[in-house]
Scaffold this active site. Structure first.
Site: not given
Length: 326
Positions: A225-226, A230, A247, A281
């Protein structure tokens, strides 16, 4: 919304509607789980771990092989769910289901390669043997942009290593998670020796993610995610000395030099920047171009962007569908 194997129950939280970004239609409704629902899935995963870790790796690989084959069987239907719920064009959605199939194939091979080292010892007539043991139930927190593939990358590898999976999908794509769990449930019914708790799904809000991050029953949390998300997950997991695998959002640039092939460059830029409407991403966000190429490249990009087919992702030829939501 909690699934333990094939059994699903309503959560104790607020109602959740899955609305399609294509036309706003309601695809499904369910009741979200809350942190109060987390202990049930943790208990199921922990109990499953006691059995699953003792089953030989190749037999765990057989479970994953069957899951992959079921995804092959229902590839078109699963891709349709991704398109309707996440807004991906059909070819991207089919590609995502293929990624699930591919990681299952990869994991099946690994299930017969869970090696350790044999090491020379300083003691006469002795040797040292290295043996890797399953880690335990793994928490998986995924984003909307790859609502099936990211779960599978984690789950297939965790399963062959002997680790059950507790999955918290994005609240924006819960139907994709339910579909994946339904596929797994088919295989569980074929293999009664596999404990149901090897695969659990809990659809909830941020508080569920925090509860999973705080849970000592989950020695590893894998989160996608963002960067802000994270960072928060990593801090909570580190507080209990757990492990996190993150990630997160990217800021990717491409460097274009005078030796670059102009046509390949153009295609690479457009695919990387436009794919999934930039909601990756790995999306290309910046171009760093040699000054001798810059003006020509910008004009060529403008020409391509002006012709990009935008519209319903289900229509043949559409290359740009909708963003996930408003």
């Amino acid at each position: 919304a909690v699934w333990i194997g094939a059994e699903g129950t309503a959560g104790s939280g607020e109602p959740l509607s899955s609305n399609s970004p294509i036309d706003g239609s309601v695809l499904a409704t369910m009741t979200m789980a809350t942190s109060a629902d987390v202990p049930a899935v943790l208990t199921a995963a922990t109990e499953a771990f006691r059995t699953w870790r003792t089953i030989p790796g190749p037999q765990r690989g057989e479970f994953v092989r069957r899951v992959g084959n079921r995804f092959r069987e229902f590839k078109a239907d699963l891709a349709s769910i991704i398109s309707w719920e996440a807004g991906k064009i059909t070819q991207e959605a089919l590609g995502e289901v293929q990624e699930v199939i591919d990681i299952c194939d990869f994991a099946v091979g690994l299930s017969r390669q869970l090696h350790g080292l044999t090491i020379a010892s300083e003691r006469p007539q002795h040797r040292l043997a290295e043996q890797w043991h399953p880690l335990g139930p793994v928490g998986v927190i995924t984003a909307f942009n790859f609502p099936m593939a990211v779960w599978a990358w984690n789950a297939a590898l965790a399963w062959v290593c002997g680790d059950p999976v507790v999955w918290k999908p994005s609240e924006k794509t819960p139907l994709c998670a339910v579909a994946c769990q339904a596929i797994v449930a088919m295989v569980l019914r074929e293999m009664p020796n596999v404990p149901a708790g090897v695969s659990t799904v809990i659809v909830g809000d941020r508080d569920v993610g925090q509860s999973l991050s705080d849970a000592p029953e989950l020695p590893l949390i894998s989160a996608t995610g963002s960067t802000a998300m994270g960072r928060a997950v990593a801090q909570r997991v580190a507080t209990r000395l757990g492990r996190s695998l993150l990630e997160l959002g990217g800021n990717n640039g491409m460097i274009v030099t005078p030796s670059a092939n102009p046509d390949l460059t153009l295609r690479a830029i457009v695919f990387s920047a436009v794919g999934t409407c930039g909601q990756r991403c790995t999306t290309l966000r910046r171009l760093i171009v040699h000054e001798s190429l810059a003006d020509d490249l910008v004009q060529r990009l403008k020409s391509v962007y002006e012709r990009l087919p935008i519209g319903n992702p289900l229509d043949t030829g559409t290359l740009v569908g909708p963003l996930i939501d408003e």
